[in-house]
Design an enzyme around this catalytic site. Sequence first.
Site, mmCIF file in Angstrom:
data_model
loop_
_atom_site.group_PDB
_atom_site.id
_atom_site.type_symbol
_atom_site.label_atom_id
_atom_site.label_comp_id
_atom_site.label_asym_id
_atom_site.label_seq_id
_atom_site.Cartn_x
_atom_site.Cartn_y
_atom_site.Cartn_z
ATOM 1 N N THR A 105 0.817 -1.213 0.000
ATOM 2 C CA THR A 105 0.000 0.000 0.000
ATOM 3 C C THR A 105 0.846 1.256 0.000
ATOM 4 O O THR A 105 0.502 2.251 -0.643
ATOM 5 C CB THR A 105 -0.928 0.003 1.234
ATOM 6 O OG1 THR A 105 -1.806 -1.114 1.163
ATOM 7 C CG2 THR A 105 -1.751 1.280 1.315
ATOM 8 N N SER A 128 1.748 -7.332 -0.589
ATOM 9 C CA SER A 128 2.485 -8.142 0.376
ATOM 10 C C SER A 128 1.963 -9.569 0.549
ATOM 11 O O SER A 128 2.764 -10.456 0.884
ATOM 12 C CB SER A 128 2.553 -7.438 1.730
ATOM 13 O OG SER A 128 1.296 -7.336 2.350
ATOM 14 N N THR A 176 1.347 -3.678 4.614
ATOM 15 C CA THR A 176 1.151 -3.981 6.037
ATOM 16 C C THR A 176 0.501 -5.337 6.282
ATOM 17 O O THR A 176 0.588 -5.859 7.398
ATOM 18 C CB THR A 176 0.289 -2.898 6.709
ATOM 19 O OG1 THR A 176 -0.976 -2.803 6.041
ATOM 20 C CG2 THR A 176 0.981 -1.540 6.679
ATOM 21 N N ASP A 177 -0.137 -5.920 5.271
ATOM 22 C CA ASP A 177 -0.841 -7.193 5.488
ATOM 23 C C ASP A 177 0.066 -8.271 6.054
ATOM 24 O O ASP A 177 -0.373 -9.098 6.865
ATOM 25 C CB ASP A 177 -1.451 -7.702 4.177
ATOM 26 C CG ASP A 177 -2.705 -6.950 3.777
ATOM 27 O OD1 ASP A 177 -3.127 -6.059 4.533
ATOM 28 O OD2 ASP A 177 -3.256 -7.248 2.695
#
Length: 350
Positions: free
Chosen positions: A18, A78, A109-110
């Site tokens: 992101t 990710s 961030t996942d």
Amino acid sequence: MLSSPPLRRVRLITLGGTISSEPAGPGPETTGRGSSEGLSDGPAGVVPRSGAGLFQQEIQHWVPGVELVPLELRMVPSPSLTMADLLALHAAIAGFGDDVDGVVVSQGTDTIEETAFVLDVLGAAARVPVVVTGAMRDRTTPGADGAANLVAAALVAASPDARGAGVLVQIADRTHAARWVTKRSTFRVDGFSSEPFGPVGAVVEGVVHLGGVPRPRPALPVPTGEAPRVAVVVAGLGDDLALLPGLADAGYDGVVIAGAGGGHVAASAVENVAATVARIPVVMCSRVGSGPALTQTYGYPGGEIDLARVGTVPGGGLSAPKARMLLMLLVASGATPDEVRDGIVRYGRD
């Protein structure tokens, strides 16, 4: 006249996610792993497009005491990162010379908790600080958080105080230990938690403040060869987990069960858990998100004592995603069943 201190050199490595994402359209595309070719209905959404070179230009003036040196290693969402990508990242960090004072890694961030944990377990921060960061909002969203997180991460990576702290995760001004951090929100910019211990530091007014950090652990050897397949299965109310015994036949090398409460399954599932343990390692974690899997409280069928009797490995304080990555590393290294158990227990301790 006092001379200015020498610049601290920080390598900025980007993987996508992101923090790199902008609306889909003409221009550089992500790799095929992030492609949605042929899906024309509905909004196009955002995709990873911007990398380390652009980030360096955008934030360099915010860190005047730091020289940022960019390296775009991947450009993928990710969830599409693989163990091979993480090992390539570890190799890149290990290959930096003595002129590097720290490393920042940006990604989606996942799966930040998996990336940071693997780097930590493999000892990536043994020589210099390694800080992983990302963003909850893409580059075109009002209030995008990516630049602020990159600046804070660069300050932490350049700080001598971060040496010996293990791999860190920097999000929303707070510094987390890779061992404890997990993602806890799909939308909040401060959507990460290190329960039950809390963050290990913060960046305030451009100053790095670090407190207690996890005890150092011996690094695992870097595995070679193809990554093992390890599944994560979430146990629910009344679920007999009938799919478990078939995982070995499907080519899986291990399984992590995210059990209810302290790491529990329904009584009807115990037989299927036992049948699976006979063929591949089974690690028991809690699906709760805070606190370790229990080991000696509940004695009912499907409780942790019963599951230990059939041969499951207690995951301790590891989240299911982290336990999965650790089990992959252990299996890939050729660990025996006893070594797998010892490794999970060792790294599952707080």
